[in-house]
Write an enzyme that holds these catalytic residues in place. Structure first.
Site, PDB file in Angstrom:
ATOM      1  N   LYS A 113      -6.681  10.079  -1.464  1.00 57.66           N
ATOM      2  CA  LYS A 113      -5.358  10.794  -0.611  1.00 57.66           C
ATOM      3  C   LYS A 113      -4.570  11.665  -1.454  1.00 57.66           C
ATOM      4  O   LYS A 113      -5.212  12.485  -2.119  1.00 57.66           O
ATOM      5  CB  LYS A 113      -4.764   9.730   0.141  1.00 57.66           C
ATOM      6  CG  LYS A 113      -5.677   8.658   0.940  1.00 57.66           C
ATOM      7  CD  LYS A 113      -6.731   9.435   1.975  1.00 57.66           C
ATOM      8  CE  LYS A 113      -7.507   8.407   2.710  1.00 57.66           C
ATOM      9  NZ  LYS A 113      -8.070   7.356   2.094  1.00 57.66           N
ATOM     10  N   ASP A 159       0.892  -1.141   0.164  1.00 54.51           N
ATOM     11  CA  ASP A 159       0.240  -0.026  -0.125  1.00 54.51           C
ATOM     12  C   ASP A 159       0.927   1.202  -0.176  1.00 54.51           C
ATOM     13  O   ASP A 159       1.490   1.395   0.888  1.00 54.51           O
ATOM     14  CB  ASP A 159      -0.732   0.025   1.349  1.00 54.51           C
ATOM     15  CG  ASP A 159      -2.061   1.138   1.284  1.00 54.51           C
ATOM     16  OD1 ASP A 159      -1.734   2.398   0.684  1.00 54.51           O
ATOM     17  OD2 ASP A 159      -2.949   1.001   1.884  1.00 54.51           O
TER      18      ASP A 159
END
Length: 384
Positions: free
Chosen positions: A204, A179
């Site tokens: 994000k 990730d």
């Protein structure tokens, strides 16, 4: 000329990869193809390969090409959320009875997906400190199909040596999933270090403006890319055209934003280390961080996320969050504006009582790109 041959420089790829000028008008920004279906040139005659926007959409294609280029991968796939991307990946890689090693520090939603959803499907998982390759090796079983890593991790900012853990996973016949949400491909490129799959919450830093929800997978193996694309279409949690367009706009400024995020976060972390009410600062850019040397080796800079522990325990940490003014109290991260949160009661509440439970005195900051002096002053007054 193929996007892959425009440039090897990240900043140029971010602006040009996937962003081919519109052939009809010459528009330099890809159009938003807000369409569900496409006129076919006879039965089975797909124009440009498009038939239905769940299967493919030109705006999403542009984003997927951009993501693949930025991560140095062969195939990028865009989803409706980061968790939708993770769900597609897990259901592609795993079958009932398989096993996954997950990190002892990870996004609460990822933990919830393993603990409450995937486990009901017969997939087993165990927890390891992925900053310790020996711990990862010990957690692997003959049934292990994947090792899952966050680096930097959420919210304790732990660092994993990607190349070393990739070798551990591959020696056991497992894939390494990284990730890369906190670092972004501008600061770190896991595929080049041996990872098999990169996961992103596009919500994000990639989007960067707190106005879109999305997720992505990027792989270097084209066969795995085809498997994932099959499941993406079959399961259907795809990124919509407008969301794809927003993220594609965001990636163009990723490099300049990440430079500012990192610069501001470094100054924030330095101030916090000297504050009497802060017992510990967690930021990989600090020389006393246990993962500092590995982070310096595999990252361009140390990112915009800072966590710290407050003297006085959980209630004191909550009060700091409530007193902040420039830092907005809210979940998520990676936008241009600074955010503050209490992980134990907010983003990581689902991990309470587990091996991934976070300390009650922990505060997590997403340091934005505002003037850093305003951010420092706000934190000083919030800490009291």
């Amino acid at each position: 000329m193929s996007d892959r041959h425009i440039s090897q420089h990240f900043e140029t790829l971010a602006i040009h990869a996937g962003n081919t000028a519109d052939p009809l008008t010459g528009a330099v920004v890809p159009p938003i193809y807000q369409v569900s279906t496409y006129k076919q040139d006879g039965v089975g005659g797909l124009r440009g390969g498009y038939e239905y926007s769940r299967s493919a959409n030109p705006t999403r294609t542009a984003l997927e090409e951009n993501l693949a280029a930025l991560e140095g991968g062969r195939r990028g796939l865009a989803f409706a959320s980061g968790l939708a991307a993770e769900d597609c990946l897990l259901r592609t890689l795993l079958s009932p009875g398989d096993h996954v090693v997950i990190p002892n520090d990870a996004y609460g939603g990822t933990f919830r997906l393993f603990a409450k959803v995937v486990s009901r499907w017969g997939v087993e998982w165990s927890v390891a400190d992925t900053s310790d390759p020996a711990a990862v090796r010990a957690a692997i079983t003959p049934k292990t199909k994947a090792v899952w890593v966050e680096t930097p991790s959420n919210p304790l900012l732990g660092i994993t040596d990607i190349a070393t853990v990739a070798q551990v996973a591959h020696d056991a016949g497992a894939r390494l999933v990284v990730d890369n949400t906190f670092a972004t491909p501008y600061l770190q490129q896991p595929l080049a270090l041996g990872a098999d799959v990169v996961v992103h919450s596009l919500t994000k830093y990639m989007g960067g403006h707190s106005d879109v929800v999305g997720g992505a997978l990027v792989v270097s193996d084209p066969d795995l890319g085809e498997e994932l694309a099959y499941h993406q279409n079959a399961m259907g949690a795809v990124a919509g055209p407008f969301d794809s367009w927003l993220v594609l706009r965001g990636t163009k400024t990723l490099s300049v934003r990440m430079d500012r995020h990192s610069e501001n976060a470094t100054k924030v972390a330095d101030m916090l280390t000297r504050h009497a009410r802060v017992s510990r600062v967690l930021y990989p850019g600090l020389e006393d961080h246990p993962g500092h040397e590995v982070a310096a080796k595999q990252m361009r800079a140390f990112g915009g996320m800072v966590s710290f522990r407050v003297e006085g325990g959980e209630e004191a940490a909550v009060e700091v969050c409530n007193r902040a003014k420039v830092f907005t109290l809210g979940e998520s991260l990676g936008g241009v504006e600074s955010l503050i949160e209490h992980p134990g009661r907010m983003t990581h509440a689902s991990a309470a009582g587990s091996a991934l439970e976070v300390p009650g005195d922990l505060v997590r900051l997403s340091v934005g790109i505002e003037n850093v002096e305003d951010l420092l002053e706000d934190l000083r007054q919030a800490l009291g």
